[in-house]
Design a protein around this motif. Structure first.
Motif, PDB file in Angstrom:
ATOM      1  N   THR A 218     -28.994 -23.542   6.645  1.00 19.10           N
ATOM      2  CA  THR A 218     -29.285 -23.942   5.266  1.00 19.10           C
ATOM      3  C   THR A 218     -28.272 -23.409   4.259  1.00 19.10           C
ATOM      4  OG1 THR A 218     -30.757 -22.022   5.078  1.00 19.10           O
ATOM      5  CG2 THR A 218     -31.763 -24.149   5.657  1.00 19.10           C
ATOM      6  N   LEU A 219     -27.461 -22.418   4.643  1.00 19.59           N
ATOM      7  CA  LEU A 219     -26.552 -21.774   3.687  1.00 19.59           C
ATOM      8  C   LEU A 219     -25.342 -22.653   3.411  1.00 19.59           C
ATOM      9  CD1 LEU A 219     -25.590 -19.399   1.966  1.00 19.59           C
ATOM     10  CD2 LEU A 219     -24.647 -18.350   4.048  1.00 19.59           C
ATOM     11  N   HIS A 220     -25.094 -22.897   2.126  1.00 16.53           N
ATOM     12  CA  HIS A 220     -23.912 -23.635   1.675  1.00 16.53           C
ATOM     13  C   HIS A 220     -23.229 -22.774   0.614  1.00 16.53           C
ATOM     14  CE1 HIS A 220     -22.123 -27.487  -0.396  1.00 16.53           C
ATOM     15  NE2 HIS A 220     -21.196 -26.694   0.125  1.00 16.53           N
ATOM     16  N   LEU A 221     -22.062 -22.254   0.934  1.00 19.36           N
ATOM     17  CA  LEU A 221     -21.304 -21.402   0.013  1.00 19.36           C
ATOM     18  C   LEU A 221     -20.246 -22.253  -0.683  1.00 19.36           C
ATOM     19  CD1 LEU A 221     -20.648 -18.627  -1.162  1.00 19.36           C
ATOM     20  CD2 LEU A 221     -19.186 -18.203   0.835  1.00 19.36           C
ATOM     21  N   VAL A 222     -20.294 -22.251  -2.012  1.00 23.82           N
ATOM     22  CA  VAL A 222     -19.363 -23.028  -2.831  1.00 23.82           C
ATOM     23  C   VAL A 222     -18.413 -22.064  -3.529  1.00 23.82           C
ATOM     24  CG1 VAL A 222     -19.122 -24.671  -4.746  1.00 23.82           C
ATOM     25  CG2 VAL A 222     -21.089 -24.830  -3.194  1.00 23.82           C
ATOM     26  N   LEU A 223     -17.114 -22.243  -3.341  1.00 26.47           N
ATOM     27  CA  LEU A 223     -16.091 -21.469  -4.027  1.00 26.47           C
ATOM     28  C   LEU A 223     -15.487 -22.373  -5.095  1.00 26.47           C
ATOM     29  CD1 LEU A 223     -14.265 -20.021  -0.874  1.00 26.47           C
ATOM     30  CD2 LEU A 223     -16.424 -19.276  -1.913  1.00 26.47           C
ATOM     31  N   ALA A 224     -15.551 -21.960  -6.355  1.00 21.97           N
ATOM     32  CA  ALA A 224     -15.109 -22.837  -7.438  1.00 21.97           C
ATOM     33  C   ALA A 224     -14.329 -22.059  -8.479  1.00 21.97           C
ATOM     34  CB  ALA A 224     -16.311 -23.531  -8.092  1.00 21.97           C
ATOM     35  N   GLY A 225     -13.179 -22.591  -8.880  1.00 23.94           N
ATOM     36  CA  GLY A 225     -12.364 -21.980  -9.914  1.00 23.94           C
ATOM     37  C   GLY A 225     -10.890 -22.112  -9.588  1.00 23.94           C
ATOM     38  N   VAL A 236      -9.144 -16.870   8.144  1.00 23.12           N
ATOM     39  CA  VAL A 236     -10.399 -16.325   7.624  1.00 23.12           C
ATOM     40  C   VAL A 236     -11.290 -17.460   7.120  1.00 23.12           C
ATOM     41  CG1 VAL A 236     -11.424 -14.901   5.797  1.00 23.12           C
ATOM     42  CG2 VAL A 236      -9.414 -14.090   7.040  1.00 23.12           C
ATOM     43  N   ILE A 237     -10.701 -18.399   6.397  1.00 24.71           N
ATOM     44  CA  ILE A 237     -11.460 -19.556   5.913  1.00 24.71           C
ATOM     45  C   ILE A 237     -11.964 -20.382   7.088  1.00 24.71           C
ATOM     46  CG2 ILE A 237     -11.297 -21.708   4.611  1.00 24.71           C
ATOM     47  CD1 ILE A 237      -9.361 -20.320   2.716  1.00 24.71           C
ATOM     48  N   ALA A 238     -11.111 -20.584   8.086  1.00 24.22           N
ATOM     49  CA  ALA A 238     -11.508 -21.372   9.255  1.00 24.22           C
ATOM     50  C   ALA A 238     -12.670 -20.710   9.996  1.00 24.22           C
ATOM     51  CB  ALA A 238     -10.304 -21.550  10.187  1.00 24.22           C
ATOM     52  N   ALA A 239     -12.611 -19.398  10.156  1.00 23.82           N
ATOM     53  CA  ALA A 239     -13.694 -18.691  10.847  1.00 23.82           C
ATOM     54  C   ALA A 239     -15.007 -18.818  10.079  1.00 23.82           C
ATOM     55  CB  ALA A 239     -13.318 -17.223  11.034  1.00 23.82           C
ATOM     56  N   ALA A 240     -14.927 -18.718   8.745  1.00 24.23           N
ATOM     57  CA  ALA A 240     -16.134 -18.860   7.937  1.00 24.23           C
ATOM     58  C   ALA A 240     -16.694 -20.274   8.040  1.00 24.23           C
ATOM     59  CB  ALA A 240     -15.825 -18.508   6.486  1.00 24.23           C
ATOM     60  N   ARG A 241     -15.800 -21.263   8.021  1.00 24.99           N
ATOM     61  CA  ARG A 241     -16.259 -22.659   8.159  1.00 24.99           C
ATOM     62  C   ARG A 241     -16.963 -22.882   9.495  1.00 24.99           C
ATOM     63  NH1 ARG A 241     -14.526 -26.170   4.294  1.00 24.99           N
ATOM     64  NH2 ARG A 241     -12.576 -25.727   3.184  1.00 24.99           N
ATOM     65  N   GLY A 242     -16.580 -22.127  10.516  1.00 22.67           N
ATOM     66  CA  GLY A 242     -17.235 -22.266  11.811  1.00 22.67           C
ATOM     67  C   GLY A 242     -18.645 -21.713  11.837  1.00 22.67           C
ATOM     68  N   LYS A 243     -19.006 -20.941  10.817  1.00 22.22           N
ATOM     69  CA  LYS A 243     -20.320 -20.302  10.788  1.00 22.22           C
ATOM     70  C   LYS A 243     -21.262 -20.858   9.717  1.00 22.22           C
ATOM     71  CE  LYS A 243     -19.636 -17.138  13.982  1.00 22.22           C
ATOM     72  NZ  LYS A 243     -20.532 -16.948  15.153  1.00 22.22           N
ATOM     73  N   LEU A 244     -20.713 -21.473   8.676  1.00 28.24           N
ATOM     74  CA  LEU A 244     -21.560 -21.961   7.591  1.00 28.24           C
ATOM     75  C   LEU A 244     -20.883 -23.126   6.887  1.00 28.24           C
ATOM     76  CD1 LEU A 244     -21.340 -19.801   4.371  1.00 28.24           C
ATOM     77  CD2 LEU A 244     -19.772 -19.489   6.257  1.00 28.24           C
ATOM     78  N   ARG A 245     -21.640 -23.822   6.090  1.00 33.13           N
ATOM     79  CA  ARG A 245     -21.104 -24.906   5.278  1.00 33.13           C
ATOM     80  C   ARG A 245     -20.335 -24.298   4.105  1.00 33.13           C
ATOM     81  NH1 ARG A 245     -24.650 -29.427   2.067  1.00 33.13           N
ATOM     82  NH2 ARG A 245     -23.079 -31.102   2.010  1.00 33.13           N
ATOM     83  N   LEU A 246     -19.074 -24.652   3.956  1.00 34.25           N
ATOM     84  CA  LEU A 246     -18.204 -24.052   2.938  1.00 34.25           C
ATOM     85  C   LEU A 246     -17.499 -25.163   2.169  1.00 34.25           C
ATOM     86  CD1 LEU A 246     -16.987 -21.342   1.831  1.00 34.25           C
ATOM     87  CD2 LEU A 246     -15.128 -21.678   3.480  1.00 34.25           C
ATOM     88  N   SER A 247     -17.636 -25.128   0.829  1.00 35.48           N
ATOM     89  CA  SER A 247     -16.943 -26.082  -0.039  1.00 35.48           C
ATOM     90  C   SER A 247     -16.033 -25.308  -0.979  1.00 35.48           C
ATOM     91  CB  SER A 247     -17.940 -26.911  -0.855  1.00 35.48           C
ATOM     92  OG  SER A 247     -18.750 -27.716  -0.018  1.00 35.48           O
ATOM     93  N   ILE A 248     -14.812 -25.809  -1.156  1.00 39.96           N
ATOM     94  CA  ILE A 248     -13.838 -25.145  -2.031  1.00 39.96           C
ATOM     95  C   ILE A 248     -13.388 -26.129  -3.103  1.00 39.96           C
ATOM     96  CG2 ILE A 248     -11.629 -23.948  -2.171  1.00 39.96           C
ATOM     97  CD1 ILE A 248     -11.929 -23.186   0.752  1.00 39.96           C
ATOM     98  N   ILE A 249     -13.606 -25.755  -4.359  1.00 43.52           N
ATOM     99  CA  ILE A 249     -13.144 -26.546  -5.507  1.00 43.52           C
ATOM    100  C   ILE A 249     -12.104 -25.697  -6.215  1.00 43.52           C
ATOM    101  CG2 ILE A 249     -13.826 -27.822  -7.583  1.00 43.52           C
ATOM    102  CD1 ILE A 249     -16.691 -27.824  -6.490  1.00 43.52           C
ATOM    103  N   ASP A 250     -10.849 -25.874  -5.831  1.00 44.11           N
ATOM    104  CA  ASP A 250      -9.766 -24.987  -6.264  1.00 44.11           C
ATOM    105  C   ASP A 250      -9.062 -25.597  -7.483  1.00 44.11           C
ATOM    106  OD1 ASP A 250      -7.753 -23.204  -6.576  1.00 44.11           O
ATOM    107  OD2 ASP A 250      -7.072 -23.234  -4.506  1.00 44.11           O
ATOM    108  N   ARG A 251      -9.681 -25.491  -8.639  1.00 42.12           N
ATOM    109  CA  ARG A 251      -9.084 -25.961  -9.891  1.00 42.12           C
ATOM    110  C   ARG A 251      -9.877 -25.407 -11.068  1.00 42.12           C
ATOM    111  NH1 ARG A 251     -12.299 -29.836 -12.190  1.00 42.12           N
ATOM    112  NH2 ARG A 251     -13.729 -30.981 -10.806  1.00 42.12           N
ATOM    113  N   TYR A 252      -9.309 -25.553 -12.260  1.00 38.85           N
ATOM    114  CA  TYR A 252     -10.022 -25.146 -13.468  1.00 38.85           C
ATOM    115  C   TYR A 252     -11.167 -26.119 -13.710  1.00 38.85           C
ATOM    116  CZ  TYR A 252     -10.929 -23.789 -18.292  1.00 38.85           C
ATOM    117  OH  TYR A 252     -11.528 -23.360 -19.447  1.00 38.85           O
ATOM    118  N   LEU A 253     -12.346 -25.597 -13.983  1.00 38.46           N
ATOM    119  CA  LEU A 253     -13.514 -26.443 -14.232  1.00 38.46           C
ATOM    120  C   LEU A 253     -13.791 -26.520 -15.723  1.00 38.46           C
ATOM    121  CD1 LEU A 253     -13.897 -25.621 -11.162  1.00 38.46           C
ATOM    122  CD2 LEU A 253     -16.321 -26.034 -11.559  1.00 38.46           C
TER     123      LEU A 253
END
Length: 385
Positions: A218-225, A236-253
Protein backbone atom coordinates in the motif's frame (compact mmCIF):
# COMPACT_ATOMS: atom_id res chain seq x y z
CA UNK A 1 -5.07 46.31 18.52
CA UNK A 2 -6.27 47.25 15.07
CA UNK A 3 -4.24 49.60 12.94
CA UNK A 4 -4.95 52.34 10.46
CA UNK A 5 -1.37 52.48 9.25
CA UNK A 6 -0.03 52.33 5.71
CA UNK A 7 2.19 49.25 5.45
CA UNK A 8 4.48 48.55 2.51
CA UNK A 9 5.63 44.91 2.43
CA UNK A 10 8.58 44.18 0.15
CA UNK A 11 9.25 40.61 -1.03
CA UNK A 12 11.68 40.39 -3.91
CA UNK A 13 11.52 36.74 -5.02
CA UNK A 14 7.92 36.42 -6.19
CA UNK A 15 7.89 32.67 -5.61
CA UNK A 16 8.12 29.95 -3.00
CA UNK A 17 7.59 30.22 0.74
CA UNK A 18 8.72 33.86 1.02
CA UNK A 19 6.05 34.97 -1.43
CA UNK A 20 3.36 32.79 0.12
CA UNK A 21 4.18 34.01 3.65
CA UNK A 22 4.24 37.66 2.56
CA UNK A 23 0.83 37.28 0.91
CA UNK A 24 -0.61 35.72 4.07
CA UNK A 25 0.80 38.54 6.21
CA UNK A 26 -0.55 41.18 3.82
CA UNK A 27 -3.97 39.55 3.88
CA UNK A 28 -4.07 39.48 7.67
CA UNK A 29 -2.98 43.12 8.00
CA UNK A 30 -5.58 44.15 5.43
CA UNK A 31 -8.29 42.32 7.36
CA UNK A 32 -7.26 44.17 10.53
CA UNK A 33 -7.77 47.56 8.89
CA UNK A 34 -4.30 48.48 7.67
CA UNK A 35 -3.82 49.90 4.21
CA UNK A 36 -1.41 47.42 2.67
CA UNK A 37 0.64 47.39 -0.50
CA UNK A 38 2.71 44.32 -1.36
CA UNK A 39 5.59 44.97 -3.74
CA UNK A 40 7.01 41.80 -5.22
CA UNK A 41 9.06 40.57 -8.15
CA UNK A 42 8.21 40.61 -11.80
CA UNK A 43 6.73 37.26 -12.70
CA UNK A 44 5.08 36.82 -9.29
CA UNK A 45 3.75 33.26 -9.30
CA UNK A 46 0.63 34.36 -7.38
CA UNK A 47 -0.19 37.20 -9.77
CA UNK A 48 -3.25 35.33 -11.04
CA UNK A 49 -4.70 34.90 -7.54
CA UNK A 50 -7.24 37.47 -6.40
CA UNK A 51 -6.21 39.58 -3.43
CA UNK A 52 -8.16 42.25 -1.50
CA UNK A 53 -5.01 44.32 -0.92
CA UNK A 54 -2.90 46.17 -3.46
CA UNK A 55 -0.06 44.32 -5.18
CA UNK A 56 2.67 45.51 -7.48
CA UNK A 57 4.82 42.87 -9.24
CA UNK A 58 7.59 45.19 -10.44
CA UNK A 59 10.87 44.37 -8.71
CA UNK A 60 13.92 43.21 -10.64
CA UNK A 61 17.59 42.69 -9.71
CA UNK A 62 20.09 45.51 -9.51
CA UNK A 63 19.83 49.28 -9.50
CA UNK A 64 16.64 49.28 -11.57
CA UNK A 65 14.81 47.38 -8.83
CA UNK A 66 15.86 49.85 -6.13
CA UNK A 67 14.78 52.79 -8.31
CA UNK A 68 11.36 51.19 -8.83
CA UNK A 69 11.07 50.60 -5.11
CA UNK A 70 11.99 54.22 -4.43
CA UNK A 71 9.11 55.34 -6.67
CA UNK A 72 6.75 53.02 -4.79
CA UNK A 73 7.72 54.57 -1.47
CA UNK A 74 7.18 58.08 -2.82
CA UNK A 75 3.78 57.16 -4.27
CA UNK A 76 2.46 55.15 -1.31
CA UNK A 77 4.04 57.23 1.46
CA UNK A 78 4.00 54.38 4.00
CA UNK A 79 4.17 54.54 7.78
CA UNK A 80 5.90 51.14 7.83
CA UNK A 81 8.27 49.55 5.32
CA UNK A 82 8.70 45.84 6.01
CA UNK A 83 11.31 43.84 4.10
CA UNK A 84 11.05 40.05 3.73
CA UNK A 85 14.62 38.94 2.93
CA UNK A 86 17.49 40.95 1.44
CA UNK A 87 20.59 39.87 -0.46
CA UNK A 88 22.39 43.20 -1.02
CA UNK A 89 23.29 44.59 2.43
CA UNK A 90 25.00 47.73 1.14
CA UNK A 91 22.22 48.97 -1.16
CA UNK A 92 19.61 47.93 1.41
CA UNK A 93 21.26 49.96 4.20
CA UNK A 94 21.34 53.08 2.00
CA UNK A 95 17.70 52.58 1.03
CA UNK A 96 16.56 52.00 4.60
CA UNK A 97 18.21 55.22 5.78
CA UNK A 98 16.41 57.09 3.01
CA UNK A 99 13.07 55.54 4.08
CA UNK A 100 13.68 56.56 7.67
CA UNK A 101 14.51 60.15 6.71
CA UNK A 102 11.07 60.29 5.10
CA UNK A 103 9.50 59.49 8.50
CA UNK A 104 8.67 55.79 8.04
CA UNK A 105 9.87 52.99 10.28
CA UNK A 106 11.76 50.14 8.64
CA UNK A 107 11.57 46.50 9.69
CA UNK A 108 13.18 43.32 8.46
CA UNK A 109 12.13 39.68 8.74
CA UNK A 110 15.26 37.60 8.01
CA UNK A 111 13.88 34.19 7.07
CA UNK A 112 17.57 33.24 7.02
CA UNK A 113 19.99 35.38 9.00
CA UNK A 114 22.61 35.24 6.24
CA UNK A 115 22.52 34.23 2.56
CA UNK A 116 23.35 30.64 1.71
CA UNK A 117 26.27 31.72 -0.48
CA UNK A 118 29.15 33.78 0.85
CA UNK A 119 27.62 34.01 4.30
CA UNK A 120 30.91 34.40 6.19
CA UNK A 121 32.31 36.93 3.73
CA UNK A 122 29.18 39.09 3.89
CA UNK A 123 28.62 38.74 7.65
CA UNK A 124 30.24 42.11 8.56
CA UNK A 125 28.03 43.89 6.02
CA UNK A 126 24.87 42.19 7.27
CA UNK A 127 25.86 42.94 10.87
CA UNK A 128 25.80 46.63 9.99
CA UNK A 129 22.56 46.29 8.02
CA UNK A 130 20.72 44.71 10.95
CA UNK A 131 21.61 47.67 13.14
CA UNK A 132 20.08 50.11 10.64
CA UNK A 133 16.54 48.75 11.00
CA UNK A 134 14.14 50.08 13.61
CA UNK A 135 13.11 46.54 14.42
CA UNK A 136 14.11 43.03 13.31
CA UNK A 137 11.29 40.48 13.36
CA UNK A 138 12.45 36.92 14.07
CA UNK A 139 10.29 33.84 13.66
CA UNK A 140 11.61 31.77 16.58
CA UNK A 141 13.77 31.91 19.69
CA UNK A 142 16.69 30.13 18.01
CA UNK A 143 16.96 32.83 15.38
CA UNK A 144 16.80 35.50 18.05
CA UNK A 145 19.65 33.84 19.91
CA UNK A 146 21.73 33.46 16.73
CA UNK A 147 21.21 37.10 15.74
CA UNK A 148 22.39 38.18 19.17
CA UNK A 149 25.29 35.72 19.35
CA UNK A 150 26.72 35.97 15.83
CA UNK A 151 25.55 39.37 14.61
CA UNK A 152 25.79 41.15 17.95
CA UNK A 153 22.24 42.47 17.59
CA UNK A 154 20.68 43.85 20.76
CA UNK A 155 17.78 41.52 21.77
CA UNK A 156 15.75 44.64 22.59
CA UNK A 157 15.90 45.52 18.91
CA UNK A 158 14.17 42.26 17.99
CA UNK A 159 10.55 41.14 18.14
CA UNK A 160 9.23 37.62 17.69
CA UNK A 161 6.38 36.57 15.40
CA UNK A 162 5.74 32.84 15.65
CA UNK A 163 4.02 30.78 13.01
CA UNK A 164 4.32 30.54 9.24
CA UNK A 165 0.85 30.72 7.68
CA UNK A 166 0.97 30.08 3.97
CA UNK A 167 -1.49 31.58 1.49
CA UNK A 168 -1.62 28.19 -0.27
CA UNK A 169 -3.65 26.92 2.71
CA UNK A 170 -6.40 29.50 2.13
CA UNK A 171 -9.67 27.53 1.79
CA UNK A 172 -10.43 29.21 -1.53
CA UNK A 173 -6.94 28.79 -3.02
CA UNK A 174 -6.87 26.93 -6.35
CA UNK A 175 -5.50 23.40 -6.19
CA UNK A 176 -4.56 20.71 -8.69
CA UNK A 177 -2.40 17.63 -8.65
CA UNK A 178 0.79 17.50 -10.76
CA UNK A 179 0.10 15.76 -14.06
CA UNK A 180 2.99 13.33 -13.43
CA UNK A 181 1.33 11.88 -10.34
CA UNK A 182 -0.36 8.54 -11.09
CA UNK A 183 -3.89 7.80 -9.86
CA UNK A 184 -4.38 6.41 -6.40
CA UNK A 185 -4.68 2.67 -6.03
CA UNK A 186 -7.10 0.96 -3.70
CA UNK A 187 -5.91 1.17 -0.09
CA UNK A 188 -2.89 3.30 -1.00
CA UNK A 189 -1.07 5.25 1.68
CA UNK A 190 0.62 8.18 -0.04
CA UNK A 191 3.68 9.68 1.66
CA UNK A 192 5.39 12.83 0.37
CA UNK A 193 9.00 14.01 0.58
CA UNK A 194 8.84 17.62 -0.60
CA UNK A 195 11.30 20.37 -1.47
CA UNK A 196 14.49 21.07 -3.38
CA UNK A 197 17.27 18.52 -3.29
CA UNK A 198 19.72 18.69 -0.40
CA UNK A 199 21.84 15.81 0.95
CA UNK A 200 21.16 17.01 4.50
CA UNK A 201 17.46 16.24 4.07
CA UNK A 202 18.32 12.57 4.50
CA UNK A 203 16.52 11.22 1.46
CA UNK A 204 19.27 8.94 0.13
CA UNK A 205 19.88 7.06 3.40
CA UNK A 206 16.12 6.72 3.84
CA UNK A 207 15.77 5.19 0.37
CA UNK A 208 18.73 2.92 1.14
CA UNK A 209 16.99 1.72 4.31
CA UNK A 210 13.71 1.14 2.49
CA UNK A 211 15.53 -0.83 -0.19
CA UNK A 212 16.68 -3.33 2.46
CA UNK A 213 13.34 -4.08 4.08
CA UNK A 214 9.94 -5.47 3.24
CA UNK A 215 7.51 -2.65 2.49
CA UNK A 216 3.72 -2.95 2.43
CA UNK A 217 2.15 -2.95 -1.02
CA UNK A 218 0.00 0.00 0.00
CA UNK A 219 2.97 2.38 0.46
CA UNK A 220 3.47 4.96 -2.29
CA UNK A 221 6.35 7.38 -1.69
CA UNK A 222 6.23 10.58 -3.76
CA UNK A 223 9.37 12.71 -4.14
CA UNK A 224 8.50 16.19 -5.40
CA UNK A 225 10.51 19.37 -5.91
CA UNK A 226 13.23 20.89 -8.03
CA UNK A 227 16.29 18.64 -7.88
CA UNK A 228 14.62 16.50 -5.22
CA UNK A 229 16.61 13.41 -6.22
CA UNK A 230 19.81 15.29 -7.09
CA UNK A 231 22.96 13.37 -6.20
CA UNK A 232 21.18 10.16 -5.19
CA UNK A 233 22.87 7.09 -6.64
CA UNK A 234 20.75 5.41 -9.36
CA UNK A 235 21.23 2.02 -7.71
CA UNK A 236 19.72 3.36 -4.48
CA UNK A 237 16.63 4.56 -6.34
CA UNK A 238 16.41 1.25 -8.22
CA UNK A 239 16.62 -0.76 -4.99
CA UNK A 240 13.87 1.34 -3.43
CA UNK A 241 11.68 0.92 -6.51
CA UNK A 242 12.07 -2.84 -6.09
CA UNK A 243 10.50 -2.63 -2.64
CA UNK A 244 7.77 0.02 -2.93
CA UNK A 245 5.87 2.23 -5.33
CA UNK A 246 8.03 5.32 -5.95
CA UNK A 247 7.12 8.43 -7.95
CA UNK A 248 9.57 11.25 -8.66
CA UNK A 249 8.44 14.72 -9.78
CA UNK A 250 11.77 16.46 -10.27
CA UNK A 251 10.83 20.08 -11.01
CA UNK A 252 9.65 23.29 -9.39
CA UNK A 253 5.98 22.99 -8.43
CA UNK A 254 3.57 25.89 -8.72
CA UNK A 255 1.46 26.98 -5.74
CA UNK A 256 -1.68 25.27 -7.08
CA UNK A 257 0.21 21.99 -7.35
CA UNK A 258 1.64 22.28 -3.85
CA UNK A 259 -1.86 22.84 -2.51
CA UNK A 260 -3.10 19.85 -4.47
CA UNK A 261 -0.33 17.61 -3.13
CA UNK A 262 -0.85 18.57 0.50
CA UNK A 263 -4.60 18.06 0.14
CA UNK A 264 -4.04 14.61 -1.35
CA UNK A 265 -1.24 13.04 0.73
CA UNK A 266 -1.62 10.96 3.88
CA UNK A 267 1.79 11.67 5.41
CA UNK A 268 4.70 14.09 5.00
CA UNK A 269 8.19 12.67 5.55
CA UNK A 270 11.11 14.79 6.83
CA UNK A 271 14.12 12.49 7.47
CA UNK A 272 16.40 15.51 7.87
CA UNK A 273 19.90 15.31 9.24
CA UNK A 274 20.26 19.10 9.37
CA UNK A 275 18.96 21.11 12.31
CA UNK A 276 16.24 23.42 11.06
CA UNK A 277 12.86 24.96 11.73
CA UNK A 278 10.97 24.38 8.50
CA UNK A 279 7.79 26.24 7.45
CA UNK A 280 6.74 23.00 5.75
CA UNK A 281 5.62 21.82 9.20
CA UNK A 282 3.17 24.71 9.42
CA UNK A 283 1.95 24.00 5.89
CA UNK A 284 1.34 20.36 6.77
CA UNK A 285 -0.58 21.33 9.92
CA UNK A 286 -2.73 23.75 7.90
CA UNK A 287 -3.77 20.83 5.67
CA UNK A 288 -4.27 18.49 8.67
CA UNK A 289 -1.43 16.31 7.37
CA UNK A 290 0.59 14.20 9.86
CA UNK A 291 4.37 14.43 9.68
CA UNK A 292 7.01 11.77 10.18
CA UNK A 293 10.11 13.78 11.13
CA UNK A 294 13.46 13.44 12.80
CA UNK A 295 14.19 15.31 16.00
CA UNK A 296 16.44 17.61 13.91
CA UNK A 297 13.29 19.30 12.55
CA UNK A 298 12.34 21.78 15.25
CA UNK A 299 8.79 23.03 15.73
CA UNK A 300 7.07 25.65 17.85
CA UNK A 301 4.43 23.03 18.62
CA UNK A 302 4.60 19.33 17.82
CA UNK A 303 2.73 16.75 19.86
CA UNK A 304 3.66 13.18 18.96
CA UNK A 305 0.53 11.25 18.15
CA UNK A 306 -1.27 14.43 17.03
CA UNK A 307 1.03 16.30 14.65
CA UNK A 308 2.84 13.10 13.72
CA UNK A 309 5.75 10.94 14.86
CA UNK A 310 9.33 11.89 15.78
CA UNK A 311 12.38 9.66 15.22
CA UNK A 312 15.91 10.36 16.47
CA UNK A 313 18.10 12.10 13.92
CA UNK A 314 20.32 9.75 11.93
CA UNK A 315 18.24 6.62 12.72
CA UNK A 316 17.22 5.91 9.14
CA UNK A 317 16.34 2.28 9.78
CA UNK A 318 14.04 3.43 12.56
CA UNK A 319 12.59 6.11 10.29
CA UNK A 320 11.99 3.61 7.48
CA UNK A 321 10.42 1.15 9.94
CA UNK A 322 8.07 3.84 11.23
CA UNK A 323 7.10 4.75 7.65
CA UNK A 324 6.33 1.15 6.70
CA UNK A 325 4.45 0.61 9.97
CA UNK A 326 2.21 3.62 9.36
CA UNK A 327 1.58 2.46 5.80
CA UNK A 328 0.64 -1.02 7.03
CA UNK A 329 -1.74 0.34 9.69
CA UNK A 330 -3.18 3.61 8.31
CA UNK A 331 -5.71 3.95 11.13
CA UNK A 332 -3.07 5.84 13.14
CA UNK A 333 -2.74 8.35 10.29
CA UNK A 334 -6.50 8.82 10.13
CA UNK A 335 -6.64 9.43 13.89
CA UNK A 336 -3.90 12.07 13.68
CA UNK A 337 -5.58 13.75 10.74
CA UNK A 338 -8.83 13.98 12.69
CA UNK A 339 -7.01 15.44 15.70
CA UNK A 340 -5.26 18.03 13.52
CA UNK A 341 -8.59 19.34 12.29
CA UNK A 342 -9.13 20.80 15.76
CA UNK A 343 -5.90 22.81 15.56
CA UNK A 344 -6.03 26.53 14.62
CA UNK A 345 -7.08 26.89 10.98
CA UNK A 346 -5.67 29.19 8.30
CA UNK A 347 -7.86 32.15 9.22
CA UNK A 348 -6.92 31.96 12.90
CA UNK A 349 -3.20 31.64 12.09
CA UNK A 350 -3.28 34.65 9.77
CA UNK A 351 -5.21 36.73 12.30
CA UNK A 352 -2.70 35.89 15.03
CA UNK A 353 0.27 36.73 12.81
CA UNK A 354 -1.25 40.04 11.74
CA UNK A 355 -2.16 41.01 15.30
CA UNK A 356 1.41 40.32 16.41
CA UNK A 357 2.80 42.43 13.58
CA UNK A 358 0.39 45.27 14.33
CA UNK A 359 1.78 45.46 17.86
CA UNK A 360 5.36 45.24 16.55
CA UNK A 361 4.75 48.10 14.13
CA UNK A 362 3.31 50.26 16.88
CA UNK A 363 6.30 49.65 19.15
CA UNK A 364 8.70 50.28 16.29
CA UNK A 365 7.03 53.62 15.56
CA UNK A 366 7.38 54.64 19.20
CA UNK A 367 11.03 53.63 19.56
CA UNK A 368 12.39 54.02 16.04
CA UNK A 369 13.82 57.48 16.60
CA UNK A 370 15.65 56.40 19.75
CA UNK A 371 17.25 53.40 18.06
CA UNK A 372 18.07 54.54 14.54
CA UNK A 373 17.71 58.26 14.10
CA UNK A 374 18.64 59.82 17.40
CA UNK A 375 16.25 62.69 18.11
CA UNK A 376 14.94 62.93 14.53
CA UNK A 377 11.23 63.58 14.32
CA UNK A 378 9.10 60.65 13.14
CA UNK A 379 5.50 60.29 12.16
CA UNK A 380 3.74 57.95 14.62
CA UNK A 381 1.72 54.95 13.49
CA UNK A 382 -1.90 55.48 14.54
CA UNK A 383 -3.18 52.53 16.50
CA UNK A 384 -6.63 52.16 17.95
CA UNK A 385 -9.27 49.63 18.89
Amino acid sequence: MRGTGRVLIIEGSGRGFLSHYAHALALGLHQRGHEVRLVTAQGDELAGWEAPFERRAILCPGVAGWLKLRREVRAFNPDVVHFQWLSDPVAAAIFVRWVQRRGAVALYTPHNLLPHRGRWVTMPLFRRLYRVFDRVVVRDASMRWAASEFLDLDPDRMSMALGSPNIIAHPQAPRRLPTELPPRQRGEVRALHFGHGNPRKGLEPLLSALGRMDCPETLHLVLAGQGVARGIAPEVIAAARGKLRLSIIDRYLGPEEIGGLFTDIDLLTMPYTKLCRSPILDLAAAFSTPVLRTARVEATEFDDGVHGVTIEGGDFLGFAAALTSLAAEPEALRSMRMALRYCPDFAASVERLAATHGDIYARAAESGARYSRGAAKTRALVVGE
